[in-house]
Design an enzyme around this catalytic site. Sequence first.
Site, PDB file in Angstrom:
ATOM      1  N   GLY A  57      -7.641 -43.190   6.093  1.00 36.54           N
ATOM      2  CA  GLY A  57      -7.982 -44.818   6.598  1.00 36.54           C
ATOM      3  C   GLY A  57      -8.288 -44.240   8.547  1.00 36.54           C
ATOM      4  N   SER A 187      -6.902 -46.367   2.220  1.00 33.11           N
ATOM      5  CA  SER A 187      -6.392 -44.865   2.974  1.00 33.11           C
ATOM      6  C   SER A 187      -6.004 -44.772   0.900  1.00 33.11           C
ATOM      7  CB  SER A 187      -5.958 -44.826   3.590  1.00 33.11           C
ATOM      8  OG  SER A 187      -4.415 -44.349   3.531  1.00 33.11           O
ATOM      9  N   HIS A 189      -2.808 -42.021   0.169  1.00 34.81           N
ATOM     10  CA  HIS A 189      -1.771 -41.697   0.313  1.00 34.81           C
ATOM     11  C   HIS A 189      -0.664 -43.360   0.669  1.00 34.81           C
ATOM     12  CE1 HIS A 189      -2.332 -41.977   4.659  1.00 34.81           C
ATOM     13  NE2 HIS A 189      -0.836 -42.339   4.955  1.00 34.81           N
ATOM     14  N   CYS A 324      12.054 -42.361  22.056  1.00 33.28           N
ATOM     15  CA  CYS A 324      12.332 -40.799  21.906  1.00 33.28           C
ATOM     16  C   CYS A 324      11.669 -40.862  20.680  1.00 33.28           C
ATOM     17  CB  CYS A 324      14.260 -40.796  21.521  1.00 33.28           C
ATOM     18  SG  CYS A 324      14.630 -41.349  22.944  1.00 33.28           S
TER      19      CYS A 324
END
Lengths: 386, 130
Positions: A57, A187, A189, A324
Amino acid sequence: LEAVVKKMTPFLREAYFLPESFTKRGTEAAEVIDQSNRVLLDAFNIEDGEVVYTSGGTASNNIVISGVLRDVDLREAHIVCTVIDHPSIVNTYEYYRKKGASVTFLKVDGNGLIDPEELRKHIQTKTVLISLTHTNHTIGAIQPLEQLLPIIKEQNPKTRIHIDATMSLNAMALDLSQLPIDFLTFSGHKIYGPKGVGAIVFRKNGPLKPILFGTVTTSPFSPGAENIPGIVGLSEALRIATAQREAYLHKMRPLQERTIKRIESEIPDVVLNGPRPHPEGNLYTFSVKRAIDNINFSFRYVEGESIMMFLDFEDIIVATGSACASSDLKVNYVLSAIGRDHEMAHGSLRITPGWGNDEEQIDQMIDRLKPIVSRLRAQAPCDRYF
Amino acid sequence: MVAGYEGGKALAVIKYSEKVLEHFRNPKNIGMIEDADGQSTVGSPACGDQVSMFLKIREDRITDIKFLSYGCASNIATGSIITEMAKGKTLTEAKAITWKNAVDELGGLPPVKIHCSVLAIDGLSRNPGL
């Protein structure tokens, strides 16, 4: 998906030759690519179209954006995308902004949706390209293309429309005979196909210029040796996804409903990020505003990566928009764009069920999530001081 | 030893050491001390993680230490290890504990997680009891 792997595997050996010579082997490879092209064009209902295979993508979006802008005088060009588009769009647009193009990053509402009137205002006579992510990768917001695209065409029929459909295709059909899409990217996947392969589907003689140069065999936009197993896997995955949309919808809807219902009723201080799913949303119409396979919650007083890690110990894989979990210590840009403050984005979790999940697993996940959230909240100083 | 490296070999940048994961799963000294001799809160939810640290001091020595964390695995594990390291130490010894000591003790941290761990050390070094 096993069927995709099975279909691809022989092509690690077969059709190995470059599809450029008239030899038996060369012709064989060309035919494999031809058949895959047919599958893609049929899936998007486009008679006279072109297909370019890419490495995914991200490459597809880059090739479209840079290919449309290649010979354009950037000082005269205006381009439009949204603030929540995939990074392969937003970052490419930002590059062209720095190179001198005039760029509009459309804002979205609290659900991640574009205001049609806002869009109308920003399509100008010099707008050469607009890129929109159909289904948002973080919060599952689905842009109402049937409403938005006519506005673009009305304002400027010459503006080229690029739609990233990567997150849409398991659940939704995009009919290019009905929708005025110039370039559609996706894409492998995300449709249970191979990783590292994607495609661009567009109308013949679309105004695309090559940005990669080399030996051209099948397409001037993707020179070099073709990834035959990847191409076969991509087209097979799309064929299966298209055939199984109804079944996917039936499988995902109760999983999404149950996840949202249980989290909202059993865990305090949570907020659903993105549009609320339509109670009886028919994915074949465009009334649905949220992807059937996306759930995104913010949990106040907990940091998202900690929740993600504890679920990972139980072999449950989710994602977070926590600062984080990013390399630049910024919280997820999509959550910021829909108005979530730092704390709410910091405690966000994206849950994306798929074919491999069932209701029992959803229940297990939530049964485990509850004590994790309680425990982390008990460990946190926040509720004691705020 | 450098953060993110183990035995001279680079760890994958997104991998936590076993010791970090253990301290994250079962943090030592988590909680608060009601009548603490020194209490600090660093960071804020408005901009990221937050850590509170509580000290009990007798005759210049840390007799008890506890912490609370609104943070990620790196933050929680560092809070856990640093409280373990400081417990029973004299104030001078505790002051000498550096961020690097803590990270070494944890078997390294992925480079992107360093920021989150520093906050836990600040909780100790900025504690008024110290």
